[in-house]
Design a protein around this motif. Structure first.
Motif, short mmCIF file in Angstrom:
data_model
loop_
_atom_site.label_atom_id
_atom_site.label_comp_id
_atom_site.label_asym_id
_atom_site.label_seq_id
_atom_site.Cartn_x
_atom_site.Cartn_y
_atom_site.Cartn_z
N GLN B 333 0.82 -1.21 0.00
CA GLN B 333 0.00 0.00 0.00
C GLN B 333 0.86 1.27 0.00
N LYS B 336 2.38 1.97 -3.32
CA LYS B 336 1.43 2.50 -4.30
C LYS B 336 1.24 4.01 -4.12
N LEU B 337 1.10 4.43 -2.87
CA LEU B 337 0.91 5.87 -2.66
C LEU B 337 2.18 6.64 -3.00
N TRP B 339 4.20 5.85 -5.36
CA TRP B 339 4.19 5.89 -6.83
C TRP B 339 3.19 6.94 -7.33
#
Lengths: 423, 423
Positions: B333, B336-337, B339
């Motif tokens: 998670q 992803k943030l 990125w």
């Protein structure tokens, strides 16, 4: 039956930034309505039965403002794509299975059982495009005692045949039949107009849904400004709209007179926020989903400062977990990374704010729900945190904070909805 | 006793980007060492007892490469500050309590019981500055059957009196006594040199710790480049150092000949990464902690591409949860943030990569650990995911992905460390 006294440690939101805590206190309930918290039992209620929860925490029931019941079957799977690919690869193929009523029954029973044993007492729920399966979902929910709004999903373009309405006329006829059936069969499970999202709904379908909405006086739910690719797509489909929200507004499907939930609002610009504010639209903040699908993070503390209606949502299965305690954790965590990585001008969410979203913020969609004050419907969950090891005494705020990060269904030992005890 | 055959569904990392899956297979173990997986029982092992785990998943035991045992007591609390304030407000006051051996015993029993019922089989653990409490922690760990490195923490500046060494001479004498005691009392619970972090350790203390490290041939663990304020502080304390890592390197406490773990490395620059690479330092990636304390997100997929040693860590109580399944979720998670919000040039972590970090990445610190291949120590956890409702059949990769997001201690039904069954 729905009149009694509860004893325990009560914790609720006074406002978005403050808790109201009443240790070792009494809450009187008559006909399912709270008569408020007091340090002793008020004289006029002394004849009511007493339910003693000792040292346990009693919290207002929580509202899950956006969850896809058919996606519960693949929660925790397929966490490797962004929204539009994810819909085509995981969500739509799963939803197509709900034409099979025996599959739908099995899957929805699992969903409702899990929702029942969470902290959620109210929810706004997406079904699929299928009427029989959606009625089955509503049957299960009605039986559970939870109070929900459920939508038969409408979608007639840009999606696979298996989840697409045959044509607009059929879609509207079936939707009307579904509304009639739901209204006659259910008391606590209400139909809600549910266009999937702008890219999947033709103008004719949206116009027809508006007619049904008006005729039956129904609330509305949909998705808004979740993903950058999605927003670009809406812009190309509707160059006439000033923003994504305006594409709903042009059909009268964006709040105003009608209660309306829009999930996500991760990338809403100032114009869209102004429209949300003016029309009283409820934002369903779905932090875990917005992380898992790499959508981004909504600036929620700013939304609260702007006075917008914001509630919390699991958004299963973009979110993996039906628990709104987990959603509170993800909301706080996502807001911290947004602050650190993107914009130090929007403060991270506090525990107080996350709790407010989960209780009052979403509860307001259902009326006087989400608080223990006099006149509110008595929705409550009882948390027994004694299994969460700690060697030192803890105050109630700390016990709540720990529960957000560590509690699971084992810690939820009782639940009430509008005064009815579900377990 | 430690020779047997296990049957079930095996899932391990082939490399950082691929699983190796063997359904319905047999793994032979002799004297605690894996002899590899095969579709049938090899003839020469047919006399060994068979343990049949049916349809359950069998994963390599996981390594928690950085966790603070005394902070377990306040896990899930105090999630409203950044590192330096958090240390002074929450961590140090809690750690001060461990001068009281009865408090320490109670708290450490809770920690070890929880670690035992997680997927963790190996761990690198911080105690406190106190020798008696740290030996008590090691007693509990030794009894549990887990295999760990444990550090009496050393700190003699920039911290409250209650957790500060009296003086360097006393600190080194007590640390030596602790090492001697640990070496004589424990087999599977090894001492590790543990300067807290550069801001809390004087030059004289670091030099003395290096002597002890060399004399007893011990591994090293500490913190590195976690928080921007911390890094600035190190720069002002040690203007002579070329980077934070170099401040350890100047005392010979940064890998090279000696196994060394540095927790976090969220903000390591190219020079520091080059030093980490050259010296074979293990990075303990602590995603939940780095989120909760708003530290940032380490670019872990880049670290893997650079060929650095990276393992996964709970970092309780910066992290709230001792579960490395949860840490895998948070690692994915957070990446992803990072990125989406910060740098689209560093790819999000995949499930395969997160699993590699939790098993092989950290396991390598303990030798041939974290795989099922022939010659590896047999560390394993058995997951029964049948309680995680799903209406459709799932393949093993999907079952693992779901477990990362949804499983808890109830799903862990057996555990082996170096061939010894713990439950």
């Amino acid at each position: 039956m729905n009149s009694f006294i509860i004893r325990g440690n009560f914790l609720e939101s006074k406002n978005p930034n403050q808790f109201s805590i009443a240790e070792n206190s009494y809450l009187s309930v008559t006909n399912g309505i709270s008569q408020g918290i007091s340090p002793v039992i008020p004289e006029r209620y002394q004849g009511l039965p007493l339910i003693d929860f000792d040292d346990r925490m009693i919290l207002p029931g929580m509202t899950d403002l956006h969850v896809h019941a058919p996606q519960f079957a693949f929660r925790g799977l397929g966490m490797d794509m962004e929204l539009l690919d994810w819909l085509n690869t995981y969500a739509f193929p799963e939803e197509a299975k709900y034409i099979d009523l025996s599959y739908a029954t099995k899957a929805y029973q699992g969903f409702v059982a899990s929702l029942l044993h969470s902290t959620t007492t109210r929810a706004a729920i997406f079904g699929t495009v299928h009427v029989p399966a959606t009625l089955t979902l509503m049957d299960e929910l009605e039986r559970s005692g939870l109070r929900t709004c459920v939508g038969k999903v409408n979608m007639d373009r840009n999606c696979p045949d298996e989840v697409r309405e045959r044509d607009v006329e059929t879609a509207l006829r079936e939707t009307e039949q579904w509304i009639q059936a739901a209204k006659s069969r259910f008391v606590h499970t209400r139909p809600i107009i549910t266009p999937r999202f702008i890219p999947a709904c033709s103008d004719a379908l949206l116009a027809g849904l508006k007619s049904l909405q008006r005729r039956f006086d129904l609330p509305i739910q949909s998705h808004l400004s979740e993903n950058l690719g999605e927003i670009e797509w809406v812009r190309s489909l509707h160059p006439e709209a000033t923003c994504y929200g305006d594409a709903y507004e042009r059909f009268g499907l964006f709040g105003g007179e009608n209660p309306c939930i829009m999930a996500h609002c991760v990338h809403s610009g100032d114009e869209e926020l102004e429209l949300i504010h003016r029309n009283g639209v409820f934002i369903a903040h779905s932090p875990e989903s917005n992380i898992n699908l790499s959508s981004g993070v909504a600036p929620v503390s700013r939304y609260l400062e702007l006075g917008l209606h914001v509630g919390l949502a699991s958004d299963v299965a973009g979110g993996s977990n039906i628990s709104l305690l987990q959603a509170m954790m993800h909301a706080i965590q996502a807001s911290k990374l947004r602050w650190r990585l993107l914009d130090s001008g929007v403060r991270p969410l506090t525990l107080e704010q996350a709790f407010y979203l989960a209780t009052v913020g979403g509860g307001a969609f259902f009326g006087k729900v989400g608080r223990f004050q006099e006149g509110y419907e008595f929705d409550a969950v009882v948390l027994d945190d004694s299994s969460l090891f700690h060697p030192q005494p803890l105050n109630l705020r700390s016990r709540l904070e720990r529960a957000v990060y560590l509690a699971d269904d084992r810690n939820i030992t009782a639940k009430f909805v509008a005064g009815q005890r579900l377990f």
